[in-house]
Design an enzyme around this catalytic site. Structure first.
Site: not given
Ligand SMILES: *Cc1c(COP(=O)(O)O)cnc(C)c1O
Length: 415
Positions: A190, A218, A249
Site C-alpha cells: 500500500s 489493494h 476499497k
Molecule cells: C486496508 C487493508 C486492510 C484492512 O481492510 P479492512 O477491511 O478495512 O479492515 C488489510 N490489509 C491490507 C493490505 C489493507 O490495505
C-alpha cells in the site's frame, strides 16, 4: 484506579508528544459522497471546500455508483438493516452464502468465508490454521493487520527482506523441518504501490513445500487483465493457498473482508477463527452492494481498463513535471518528497489549490521516505487529472523540487 488527574496527565502527556512530533492526525469531514469531487470541512468548523480527491481507495469509482446504491437499497428492503447475530448462531442469510460463492468464482479459489473486515480476516486466520509446530515467514513490509494476526498466533515467526527472493529462499531452507510453513505477503504494497513477485513465490513455495498467503486488499477488482488480482497479473490464478481481501476499497468501499482459498483451510476458519465466531455478521445492505459490484466487474473490464489508462496518464504527467516517483504500474503513485515537513507543506498547499492528497511520513513510512501518496480512480476524468497536474506543478515550483534528484531535495530540506 480511578480516572484521576494523575491518569489524565499520563494521557495528556502522550497526546502532547504526538503533537510535538508533528504527527497529530486531524480529522477532515467530508460532506458529500465518496467520489472524485468531494466537499470537505477542514479544519473543523471552516466552510466547505470543493476539492478533487486523490487519496481514496475508491480505485474503481464504485463507492457511490448508482447501480451499487440501488442494489444496496433493494437489499435493505428485502433482508433488513441488521442481523443482530454472529454468523454461526443466526447471522447467515442466503445472500451471505451467495456472496461467498461469487467471491470464490471471482478470485478463482475453492471456497470463501466472510469476515466483518479484512483486518478481522487477517487477525483470525493464522491462529485458526497454524499451531506451535509451524512457522510464518512474512515480507517485512506487510500490512499492520497481518502483523497483528501473526502476533495472535503461536506458530514461530520469521521475516524476509522486502520482495527479496534469495532471502526468502534462505528462510525456507532454515525452516525446512517445520510441520507447516506459510509465506505471507501483500499482493500490492500500500505505501509503495509495488507488487509481490507472486510467480517466483509460488515456485519457491512449491519447491520447499510451503503454503502461500496473499493479502489482496489493494489489488482485488483491478490488478490483472480482468481485475482478479495480483495472482492473475503473474499467471498464478488457482495457485494461492490463502487470499485475504477487503470489500472496503475497490469493491464498493463499504466494509467487510474475507479469507478465500483451499477449502479445508476455509472450513477450519469457519470452525475456529475468532473474529468470525465472536463479531457480528456483515450487514445485508453491504452484502447486496458487494454482490452488485462483482456482477458489474464480471460483465466488463471497462472500469479497470479506464483505471489503467488514468494511471498511465497521471504517472506520465508527474514524471514530465519533474517529480520523483516510486516506480510501478499500480494506481498507487507515491510522489517522493523525502522530508516530513515538506510533505506536510506540499499537502497543505495542494489543498489550497483544490487537490486533496495526504502526506505520509515517519512512522507510517521510514525516515527520509516522506511522500504524498496519490491514488488514481476510474472515477477520475482527464479534466480532474489535468487540474491536479496544474496544482502539483505550481506547488512543486514553489518548493523548487521539480527536476531535482532525491539527493538534491535531501540536501536542501534534510530528512
Ligand atoms: C486496508 C487493508 C486492510 C484492512 O481492510 P479492512 O477491511 O478495512 O479492515 C488489510 N490489509 C491490507 C493490505 C489493507 O490495505
Amino acid at each position: 484506579m480511578a480516572y484521576s488527574d494523575k491518569v489524565r496527565e499520563i494521557y495528556k502527556e502522550q497526546l502532547k508528544d504526538i503533537e510535538n512530533a508533528g504527527i497529530f492526525k486531524q480529522e477532515r469531514f467530508i460532506h458529500s459522497t465518496q467520489a472524485a469531487d468531494i466537499e470537505v470541512e477542514y479544519p473543523a468548523g471552516s466552510s466547505l471546500k470543493k476539492v478533487i480527491n486523490m487519496c481514496a481507495n475508491n480505485y474503481l469509482g464504485l463507492s457511490s455508483h448508482p447501480e451499487v446504491v440501488k442494489a444496496a437499497h433493494e437489499g435493505l428492503d428485502s433482508r433488513g438493516y441488521g442481523m443482530s447475530s454472529v454468523r454461526f448462531i443466526c447471522g447467515t442469510q442466503d445472500i451471505h452464502n451467495e456472496l461467498e460463492k461469487k467471491v470464490s468464482e471471482f478470485l478463482g479459489t475453492e471456497n470463501t468465508i466472510l469476515f466483518p473486515s479484512c483486518m478481522d480476516a487477517n487477525a483470525g486466520v493464522f491462529e485458526a490454521i497454524l499451531g506451535s509446530e509451524d512457522v510464518m515467514i512474512s515480507d517485512r513490509l506487510v500490512h499492520a493487520s497481518i502483523i497483528d494476526g501473526i502476533r495472535l498466533c503461536s506458530a514461530e515467526r520469521d521475516t524476509f527482506k522486502h520482495s527479496n527472493m534469495e532471502h526468502l529462499e534462505k528462510k525456507l531452507q532454515l525452516h525446512a523441518d517445520k510441520r507447516l510453513k506459510v509465506v505471507i505477503t501483500d499482493g500490492v504494497f500500500s505505501m509503495d504501490g509495488d507488487c509481490a513477485k507472486l510467480d517466483e513465490m509460488v515456485a519457491l513455495c512449491a519447491k520447499y513445500d510451503a503454503m502461500l498467503f496473499v493479502d489482496e486488499s489493494h489489488a482485488s477488482g483491478f490488478i490483472g487483465k480482468t481485475g482478479r488480482g495480483t495472482h492473475e497479473k503473474y499467471g498464478v490464478l488457482g495457485k494461492i493457498d490463502i487470499i485475504t481481501t477487503t470489500f472496503g476499497k475497490a469493491l464498493g468501499g463499504a466494509s467487510g473482508g474475507c479469507v478465500s482459498g483451499r477449502k479445508e483451510l476455509v472450513e477450519i476458519c469457519r470452525q475456529k477463527a475468532r473474529p468470525y465466531l465472536f463479531s457480528n455478521t456483515i450487514a445485508p445492505v453491504v452484502v447486496s452492494g458487494v454482490l452488485k459490484v462483482l456482477d458489474i466487474l464480471s460483465r466488463s473490464t471497462e472500469r479497470r481498463d479506464k483505471l489503467e489508462k488514468n494511471t498511465e496518464y497521471w504517472r506520465k504527467g508527474l514524471t514530465e513535471a519533474g517529480f520523483v516517483l516510486k516506480e510501478g504500474d499500480t494506481p498507487i503513485v507515491p510522489v517522493m518528497l523525502f522530508n516530513a515537513k515538506l510533505a506536510q507543506d506540499v499537502s497543505r498547499d495542494l489543498y489550497e489549490e483544490g487537490i486533496y492528497a495526504i502526506g505520509f511520513f515517519f512512522p507510517v513510512v521510514s525516515k527520509g521516505q516522506a511522500r504524498i501518496r496519490t491514488q488514481i480512480s476510474a472515477g477520475h476524468e482527464i479534466h480532474h487529472l489535468d487540474k491536479a497536474l496544474v496544482a502539483f506543478n505550481k506547488v512543486g515550483k514553489k518548493y523548487d523540487i521539480l527536476g531535482k534528484t532525491k539527493q538534491a531535495i535531501l540536501d536542501r530540506y534534510g530528512q
